[in-house]
Design a protein around this motif. Structure first.
Motif, PDB file in Angstrom:
ATOM      1  N   GLY A 531      -5.066  -0.985 -22.027  1.00  0.00           N
ATOM      2  CA  GLY A 531      -4.332  -1.110 -20.767  1.00  0.00           C
ATOM      3  C   GLY A 531      -3.901  -2.555 -20.562  1.00  0.00           C
ATOM      4  N   HIS A 532      -3.763  -2.983 -19.325  1.00  0.00           N
ATOM      5  CA  HIS A 532      -3.330  -4.338 -19.006  1.00  0.00           C
ATOM      6  C   HIS A 532      -4.295  -4.910 -17.983  1.00  0.00           C
ATOM      7  CE1 HIS A 532       0.256  -3.216 -21.137  1.00  0.00           C
ATOM      8  NE2 HIS A 532       0.442  -2.198 -20.302  1.00  0.00           N
ATOM      9  N   GLY A 533      -4.910  -6.010 -18.322  1.00  0.00           N
ATOM     10  CA  GLY A 533      -5.910  -6.589 -17.437  1.00  0.00           C
ATOM     11  C   GLY A 533      -6.176  -8.046 -17.772  1.00  0.00           C
ATOM     12  N   TRP A 547     -11.233 -11.767 -14.532  1.00  0.00           N
ATOM     13  CA  TRP A 547     -10.287 -12.336 -13.576  1.00  0.00           C
ATOM     14  C   TRP A 547     -10.820 -13.670 -13.033  1.00  0.00           C
ATOM     15  CZ3 TRP A 547      -5.678 -10.590 -13.887  1.00  0.00           C
ATOM     16  CH2 TRP A 547      -5.410  -9.249 -14.116  1.00  0.00           C
ATOM     17  N   ARG A 586       3.215  -8.189 -18.624  1.00  0.00           N
ATOM     18  CA  ARG A 586       2.292  -7.104 -18.294  1.00  0.00           C
ATOM     19  C   ARG A 586       1.013  -7.655 -17.666  1.00  0.00           C
ATOM     20  NH1 ARG A 586       3.851  -5.542 -23.720  1.00  0.00           N
ATOM     21  NH2 ARG A 586       5.474  -3.950 -23.642  1.00  0.00           N
ATOM     22  N   THR A 587       0.500  -8.751 -18.218  1.00  0.00           N
ATOM     23  CA  THR A 587      -0.692  -9.373 -17.631  1.00  0.00           C
ATOM     24  C   THR A 587      -0.391  -9.898 -16.239  1.00  0.00           C
ATOM     25  OG1 THR A 587      -1.470  -9.992 -19.832  1.00  0.00           O
ATOM     26  CG2 THR A 587      -2.436 -11.153 -17.979  1.00  0.00           C
ATOM     27  N   ASN A 589       1.836  -8.738 -14.104  1.00  0.00           N
ATOM     28  CA  ASN A 589       1.925  -7.602 -13.185  1.00  0.00           C
ATOM     29  C   ASN A 589       0.545  -7.039 -12.857  1.00  0.00           C
ATOM     30  OD1 ASN A 589       4.714  -7.824 -13.201  1.00  0.00           O
ATOM     31  ND2 ASN A 589       4.970  -6.336 -14.855  1.00  0.00           N
ATOM     32  N   ALA A 590      -0.335  -7.008 -13.877  1.00  0.00           N
ATOM     33  CA  ALA A 590      -1.688  -6.529 -13.631  1.00  0.00           C
ATOM     34  C   ALA A 590      -2.428  -7.454 -12.669  1.00  0.00           C
ATOM     35  CB  ALA A 590      -2.450  -6.412 -14.953  1.00  0.00           C
ATOM     36  N   GLN A 593      -1.318  -6.803  -9.161  1.00  0.00           N
ATOM     37  CA  GLN A 593      -1.929  -5.581  -8.647  1.00  0.00           C
ATOM     38  C   GLN A 593      -3.366  -5.842  -8.207  1.00  0.00           C
ATOM     39  OE1 GLN A 593      -0.439  -2.605  -8.134  1.00  0.00           O
ATOM     40  NE2 GLN A 593      -2.345  -1.960  -7.168  1.00  0.00           N
ATOM     41  N   GLU A 594      -4.082  -6.681  -8.977  1.00  0.00           N
ATOM     42  CA  GLU A 594      -5.452  -7.011  -8.602  1.00  0.00           C
ATOM     43  C   GLU A 594      -5.488  -7.834  -7.311  1.00  0.00           C
ATOM     44  OE1 GLU A 594      -8.400  -6.101  -9.842  1.00  0.00           O
ATOM     45  OE2 GLU A 594      -7.251  -4.688 -11.059  1.00  0.00           O
TER      46      GLU A 594
END
Length: 686
Positions: A531-533, A547, A586-587, A589-590, A593-594
């Motif tokens: 996934g993306h994180g 994070w 992608r990172t 955007n992730a 979202q966080e």
């Protein structure tokens, strides 16, 4: 048949006379398949017990089933008569299910004869034709089996005095290292076995749609595809075995450890025995839900099948049937309602099929029921079963007891389900929705759900379960029993042991395992599964962080170096930079979202990734700028370090001078201090 007519050739007659007598015998005296609906000797398509066949030639074997083949797509009439005679004669003496393979062999024989004669005459078949036919089969995966069947046909024809040559000593080259086991079986190369596994994206897409069934209503077609896939992932099964599933096929019992074990119980036609297949604990709840959903959508079908088994004379009173007496005349709208069509046009076509008229007046429910029974007999030739009984001692499962008892057009997406007609289930209902092709694009499961067009084979899931079980330590004997096979030799075809892992296991057993072993870099496909994180992707692998730890300071360090010199027109460099930029987006955007979810530490990632994305966009604009000629050197001002800074830092350290890092000053004293230092560094223009 009460007796079998054996053909006895007369050796003193010519081979052509023996062939003519053989055709007359098969056509006029043998009655095999004559009682099947739609069978005709002169037809280009034959209805047989187990499979319908068409007498197309070798070059046009893939003609669409709904399209009538042209003359140039069919076998030559002279050879077709010989082929029909052989098939009817052979299956009268010894019925079998390999008629499709026999047709492939006959097509290859006809193709070989046509290479040097205008009218392919089977009596003139010689060794050169055998070599041509064998060579034509080389690209086929089943070439070894087809050539063995073809040699058997030639031997039979020689025994009947139809061939003038002796094929008993002919051989084909598809044995040994060119045989099936070496090219596509247990000894196949690793790349061949790898292709037999299912596509992971396809499995994830099916799983995604299956999970939607908890919160939204899926149509019957999607339930059928997702639930059968779930059951195929629960135990290694064949798609044809689903016809033997009862509504209560999923059962529970305690194993020898006293733990509750789910298992599937059904009759396996291939092994001719009743099987109890254990289901892994992780798939138990999924299998229960799949059985529940399939049972729900086929409940009305079983009710209709149970009614049909009573040989009824009255119209089936389904939920939308007009509530009027059976002998009262219906209006056209009531005819449409009773037959369950969506509109008058479709209903009129059905009526015309049985009455030669589009008129829908003058019908009563009793009259309509006669049309329904006629259509029912045509569409369900083996009723009350869905498949032809192989013997009278072990009959198939009745439709009224079957888990997969569907009604006509129930799995169609644009047509209405028939409330009075049944549709025998076959594997094409499942596989046809998971194939790729122009004709299948509208019904492709993945395309309809906005996934990338993909394909999935039911048998690939069997390969997957065998490999997973083997890698988990399941013995070869237990795996063979779980998969309902007769020998362990067949099981080896499904296994794909990684040579590196096999070597590691051997080293562990011998005590020669190294303390440290280098792992292979993670591929982009493997990285996508994460996934993306909070981690960095690069062409070297994945840098896993959290994070709160923040992004790595050295990510994309080369693109921040003042010493980097690039060349305009370097496609490889442009592709790599584009890939790095997409991964970073992608990172980013992730992280956003966080932040929206309340993770404040993720803002460190956006602060790091945002400027870096802008820098990569600028660099890509330069590399793709048509006004800059290819071959031009490109150098961007570094934002992180340079070799001169490294030298100055080393000299300062040797002199005992401490150089403060600009970023650390900013974090400790704020941006105002950095602004003051910048003012002091500016030249005095006064």
């Amino acid at each position: 048949m009460s007796h079998v007519i054996q053909f006895t050739p007369k050796r003193e007659l010519s081979s052509q006379q023996n062939l003519n007598d053989f055709i007359v015998l098969a056509r006029d005296n043998l009655t095999l398949w004559s009682d099947l609906e739609g069978f005709s000797w002169d037809a280009a398509k034959w209805v047989t017990t187990h499979k319908n066949i068409r007498f197309t030639n070798f070059e046009h074997v893939v003609v669409a089933s709904r399209t009538a083949p042209n003359t140039n797509q069919l076998m030559h009439p002279a050879f077709a008569e010989s082929a029909k005679a052989y098939l009817r004669y052979q299956h009268t003496l010894r019925p079998n299910k390999r008629i499709a393979r026999e047709m492939t062999a006959l097509r290859a024989m006809e193709f070989a004869l046509r290479q040097d004669m205008a009218v392919p005459d089977i009596t003139k078949f010689e060794h050169r034709h055998w070599c041509t036919a064998v060579s034509a089969m080389e690209p086929a995966t089943s070439r070894q089996l087809v050539c063995e069947v073809m040699l058997g046909i030639l031997k039979r024809l020689a025994d009947l005095g139809i061939l003038t040559v002796d094929p008993w000593f002919w051989r084909h080259p598809y044995v040994g290292r060119h045989g099936y086991d070496a090219t596509n079986g247990a000894g196949a190369p690793a790349e061949v076995k790898a292709k037999k596994a299912p596509d992971q994206d396809a499995l994830l897409a099916v799983a995604d749609v299956f999970s939607r069934g908890e919160s939204e209503t899926l149509d019957d077609s999607d339930i059928m595809v997702t639930c059968i896939t779930a059951l195929l992932l629960s135990a290694p099964m064949r798609i044809g075995e689903f016809l033997r599933f009862r509504l209560d096929c999923l059962r529970e019992d305690t194993d020898r450890n006293g733990e509750l074990q789910c298992y599937l119980a059904y009759w396996v036609p291939k092994t001719h025995q009743f099987e109890r297949k254990p289901i892994p604990m992780t798939m138990g709840d999924v299998a229960k839900e799949a059985i529940k959903r399939l049972g729900a959508i086929t409940e009305e079908g079983r009710r209709l099948a149970c009614y049909m088994e009573t040989n009824p004379t009255k119209f089936y009173r389904h939920a939308n049937c007009p509530s009027i007496p059976d002998d009262q005349e219906l209006t056209p709208d009531q005819v449409v309602q009773a037959l369950g069509f969506a509109n008058r046009e479709s209903c009129a076509s059905f009526v015309r099929k049985h009455t030669s008229s589009y008129a829908m007046t003058g019908f009563t429910l009793n009259a309509l029921w006669q049309l329904v029974l006629t259509e029912h007999l045509a569409r369900n030739p083996h009723f009350p079963y869905q498949e032809a009984p192989e013997s009278s001692t072990q009959a198939p499962l009745k439709m009224s007891d079957s888990l997969l008892c569907f009604r006509r057009l129930q799995l169609a997406t644009t047509l209405s389900t028939s409330p009075v007609l049944l549709a025998p289930f076959n594997g094409h209902y499942y596989s046809g929705r998971l194939k790729i092709g122009k004709r299948l694009e509208a019904m492709n499961f993945f395309t309809r759900h906005a996934f990338e067009t993909n394909k999935l084979k039911s048998h690939s899931l069997r390969h997957l379960l065998n490999r997973q079980a083997r890698s988990s330590g399941v013995s070869l004997e237990m795996l063979t029993e779980w998969s309902s096979r007769t020998t362990t030799r067949q099981t080896r075809t499904y296994l794909h042991d990684d040579p590196a892992k096999a070597a590691a296991k051997g080293a562990l057993a011998l005590g020669t395992t190294q303390e440290q072993e280098h792992q292979k870099p993670v591929t982009n496909e493997e990285a996508a599964l994460y996934g993306h994180g909070p981690f960095h992707r690069s062409r070297y692998g994945i840098c896993r962080r959290s994070w709160r730890a923040g992004p790595c300071n050295k990510f994309a360090a080369c693109l921040n170096c003042s010493e980097l010199l690039m060349c305009k027109g370097d496609k490889l460099a442009a592709e790599i930079i584009q890939q790095d930029r997409d991964d970073l987006v992608r990172t980013y955007n992730a992280a956003q979202q966080e932040i929206a979810n309340g993770e404040r530490a993720a803002s460190l990632w956006t602060e790091k990734a945002g400027p870096q994305i802008e820098r990569l966009d600028q660099l890509l604009d330069i590399l793709h700028n048509p006004d800059i000629p290819d071959g031009s050197p490109i150098e961007m001002a570094g934002a992180d370090f340079s070799h001169e800074k490294v030298i100055v830092s080393e000299k300062a350290k040797a002199a005992g001078v401490q150089l403060l890092d600009r970023k650390e000053l900013g974090l400790s004293y704020g941006e105002e201090l950095l602004a003051c230092l910048d003012l002091l560094r500016e030249p005095d223009d006064a």
